[in-house]
Write an enzyme that holds these catalytic residues in place. Structure first.
Site, PDB file in Angstrom:
ATOM      1  N   HIS A  23     -27.625  60.970  29.893  1.00 48.57           N
ATOM      2  CA  HIS A  23     -27.123  59.784  30.574  1.00 48.57           C
ATOM      3  C   HIS A  23     -27.790  59.756  31.943  1.00 48.57           C
ATOM      4  O   HIS A  23     -27.393  60.527  32.827  1.00 48.57           O
ATOM      5  CB  HIS A  23     -25.612  59.840  30.728  1.00 48.57           C
ATOM      6  CG  HIS A  23     -24.868  60.094  29.451  1.00 48.57           C
ATOM      7  ND1 HIS A  23     -24.733  61.367  28.885  1.00 48.57           N
ATOM      8  CD2 HIS A  23     -24.215  59.248  28.607  1.00 48.57           C
ATOM      9  CE1 HIS A  23     -24.021  61.278  27.764  1.00 48.57           C
ATOM     10  NE2 HIS A  23     -23.691  60.004  27.575  1.00 48.57           N
TER      11      HIS A  23
ATOM     12  N   THR B  87     -26.773  50.310  29.027  1.00 46.81           N
ATOM     13  CA  THR B  87     -25.641  50.915  29.737  1.00 46.81           C
ATOM     14  C   THR B  87     -24.854  51.812  28.792  1.00 46.81           C
ATOM     15  O   THR B  87     -24.892  51.648  27.576  1.00 46.81           O
ATOM     16  CB  THR B  87     -24.672  49.841  30.260  1.00 46.81           C
ATOM     17  OG1 THR B  87     -23.991  49.228  29.151  1.00 46.81           O
ATOM     18  CG2 THR B  87     -25.383  48.791  31.068  1.00 46.81           C
ATOM     19  N   ASP B  88     -24.140  52.764  29.357  1.00 43.24           N
ATOM     20  CA  ASP B  88     -23.069  53.404  28.609  1.00 43.24           C
ATOM     21  C   ASP B  88     -21.971  52.353  28.448  1.00 43.24           C
ATOM     22  O   ASP B  88     -22.029  51.265  29.045  1.00 43.24           O
ATOM     23  CB  ASP B  88     -22.566  54.638  29.357  1.00 43.24           C
ATOM     24  CG  ASP B  88     -21.959  55.686  28.414  1.00 43.24           C
ATOM     25  OD1 ASP B  88     -21.631  55.344  27.267  1.00 43.24           O
ATOM     26  OD2 ASP B  88     -21.819  56.851  28.840  1.00 43.24           O
ATOM     27  N   ASP B  89     -20.970  52.641  27.655  1.00 41.05           N
ATOM     28  CA  ASP B  89     -19.925  51.665  27.356  1.00 41.05           C
ATOM     29  C   ASP B  89     -19.273  51.151  28.642  1.00 41.05           C
ATOM     30  O   ASP B  89     -18.762  51.927  29.452  1.00 41.05           O
ATOM     31  CB  ASP B  89     -18.871  52.303  26.449  1.00 41.05           C
ATOM     32  CG  ASP B  89     -17.764  51.345  26.058  1.00 41.05           C
ATOM     33  OD1 ASP B  89     -17.945  50.117  26.217  1.00 41.05           O
ATOM     34  OD2 ASP B  89     -16.723  51.827  25.573  1.00 41.05           O
ATOM     35  N   LEU B  90     -19.291  49.842  28.825  1.00 39.16           N
ATOM     36  CA  LEU B  90     -18.726  49.235  30.032  1.00 39.16           C
ATOM     37  C   LEU B  90     -17.202  49.173  30.006  1.00 39.16           C
ATOM     38  O   LEU B  90     -16.585  48.703  30.969  1.00 39.16           O
ATOM     39  CB  LEU B  90     -19.319  47.843  30.241  1.00 39.16           C
ATOM     40  CG  LEU B  90     -20.820  47.833  30.571  1.00 39.16           C
ATOM     41  CD1 LEU B  90     -21.371  46.416  30.572  1.00 39.16           C
ATOM     42  CD2 LEU B  90     -21.093  48.519  31.905  1.00 39.16           C
TER      43      LEU B  90
END
Length: 514
Positions: free
Chosen positions: A167, A252-255
């Site tokens: 990440h 993106t990672d999960d918003l």
């Protein structure tokens, strides 16, 4: 500008095995760029190709079909597919070739189900205090993470699946879980560039298809107080694009994670992340939030010249990535055939990844008698552990190999006294005490230490993170499996039976190899 163009910016999750009519209507209206698949969508993985086809027909465009199929703890395909080892287990083999073959196998099984984008590998550099990474990371050194991470990327992309380094810029040293709240990593820019960023730089040099952002605040890179780098132009554009020269997709990672939602609305965060430089906005759970985010971005692109410019940039990258996609299984095999094909590979990796920190010459082989007690954590109290053969619990696997031995099961979250009460129901000369994140849930190790006072022959097996072994000076035999899936347990038992020689080489954790 129309909705179907804006929709290409989104990777969305859906509920249930079959997408709902409401979700399909939204997809038809907005197009969307792709979907992410979770275990909740895979009760029967053999139904997935049909369901993905429904979504793609509604979208009327080629879709990214993504999944977190890391191996070890994070496996979404829990039935029909292979139970792949963790990243740290792969590093414990000491073989980049096995790592590449493993991720190629992951890619092949994904393609057989219509999945073309793996949100892996994890390139975070692990730290004992990180509650969310652990064995998901290859190692605790930049060099090892880069070495095995590149092998993983090459394996996936050779199979025809997009890889995603995550990440960025590295959250291995975060001491909070970003699913819940916003972590801060306070190191200097010099330290971050030589340590956290090193594996990502190597991934970029090796043409990784995509990079996922982390919901972490890095004050060295971002001057706005408590701004997650997912929303940071100085990181996503100035650092990642301009300084490091990354030309692939940024996702993106999960918003919907806590690190975002505790300070921002999901739609607001989606817009800020897009303007900062993200190409694909990941919203994994809630349809209403997905709709609101899409409307918010449409309005921005229609009324703001910067947003319009950013849209053209991202659209070009998205189209370029999709032009290289293949949903075809190169081997024309179904997932059950591939699982059979990969069985030997999984066994070899699992056997070579079992590592001993120390060994008492009298401890192995373990006696198959009522003088031996296996103490097992109830892992399902902490994590989803379903596998294809759901009746094969940890206890049943051990009973199949050590039919005469005693078994005690404890809750990893229980107190020392509660754990000891379970253990003391049995009398045994030899104890194999298995821990699960004992370095975080320390009552496990306290119970094992107390029990060692009246049992000289105690073997400690760390089932997930090897850091448990730091605090086990009372045990003469200490071992790590880097995972709890069935192949890892069977490999361990083969060593304990004396069928395989215990290995002390290639520790993926530098502090344990000294």
């Amino acid at each position: 500008m129309n909705k179907k163009q804006i929709g290409k910016l989104f990777i969305l999750g859906y509920q249930g095995e079959e997408p709902s009519s409401e979700f399909l209507s939204f997809v038809e209206e907005w197009g969307i760029g792709g979907v992410i698949v979770f275990a909740r969508n895979l009760n029967d993985p053999l139904q997935l190709p049909k369901n993905l086809k429904k979504i793609e027909e509604a979208a009327q465009c080629k879709l990214f079909t993504a999944i977190d199929q890391e191996g070890g703890l994070v496996l979404r395909i829990l039935s029909h597919g292979s139970l792949f080892p963790s990243a740290m287990a792969l590093a414990a083999t000491g073989s980049t070739e096995l790592t590449k073959k493993c991720y190629q196998a992951i890619g092949e099984e994904m393609l057989s189900l219509g999945l073309n984008w793996n949100l892996a590998p994890v390139l975070d550099i692990n730290h004992p205090s990180n509650p969310g990474i652990g064995a998901r990371s290859f190692s605790d050194t930049p060099e090892n993470v880069a070495k095995y991470g590149i092998a993983a990327i090459k394996g996936l992309q050779y199979a025809g699946v997009m890889a995603c380094a995550k990440h960025f810029p590295g959250k291995g040293h975060a001491q909070k879980d970003s699913h819940l709240t916003l972590p801060t990593i306070p190191y200097s820019a010099e330290r971050l560039k030589s340590f956290e960023l090193f594996p990502f730089i190597k991934a970029i040099e090796n043409n990784v298809s995509a990079i996922m952002t982390s919901h972490v605040f890095f004050p060295a890179f971002e001057k706005t107080e408590n701004l997650p780098i997912t929303l940071s132009k100085s990181v996503l554009t100035d650092l990642l694009r301009n300084e490091l020269g990354f030309k692939g997709l940024v996702i993106t990672d999960d918003l919907e994670m806590g690190a975002i939602t505790e300070s921002y609305g999901i739609a607001q965060a989606a817009l800020k992340s897009f303007l900062a430089g993200a190409d694909q906005l990941l919203i994994c759970h809630t349809l209403e939030q997905q709709k609101l985010a899409a409307e918010t971005l449409l309005k921005a692109v229609e009324t703001d010249s910067l947003a319009s410019f950013r849209f053209e940039e991202s659209l070009q990258r998205i189209n370029q990535a999709k032009s290289k996609l293949s949903n075809e299984n190169k081997n024309k095999s179904n997932i059950d055939e591939l699982k059979a094909k990969h069985e030997d590979l999984i066994r070899i990796i699992s056997e070579e990844s079992i590592k001993f920190l120390s060994i008492d010459s009298n401890a192995i082989p373990i006696k198959n008698s009522s003088d031996t007690l296996f103490v097992l954590p109830l892992i399902s109290s902490l994590v989803q552990v379903e596998e294809e053969h759901k009746d094969k619990s940890l206890a049943n696997i051990i009973k199949n190999e050590f039919s005469q031995c005693l078994i005690s099961i404890y809750d990893p979250k229980a107190t020392k006294e509660q754990i000891l009460a379970e253990i003391n129901k049995f009398k045994a000369q030899n104890i194999v005490f298995m821990t699960y994140n004992g370095h975080l849930f320390k009552q496990q190790l306290e119970a094992a230490r107390e029990k060692s006072k009246d049992c000289n022959n105690i073997t400690i097996v760390a089932l997930r993170n090897p850091y448990d072994l730091f605090e086990c000076d009372f045990a003469k035999t200490k071992c790590a499996t880097f995972g709890f899936r069935t192949p890892a347990i069977k490999a361990l038992l083969n060593v304990l039976k004396g069928n395989l020689k215990p290995s002390t080489n290639n520790w993926p954790i530098s502090s344990l190899s000294e």
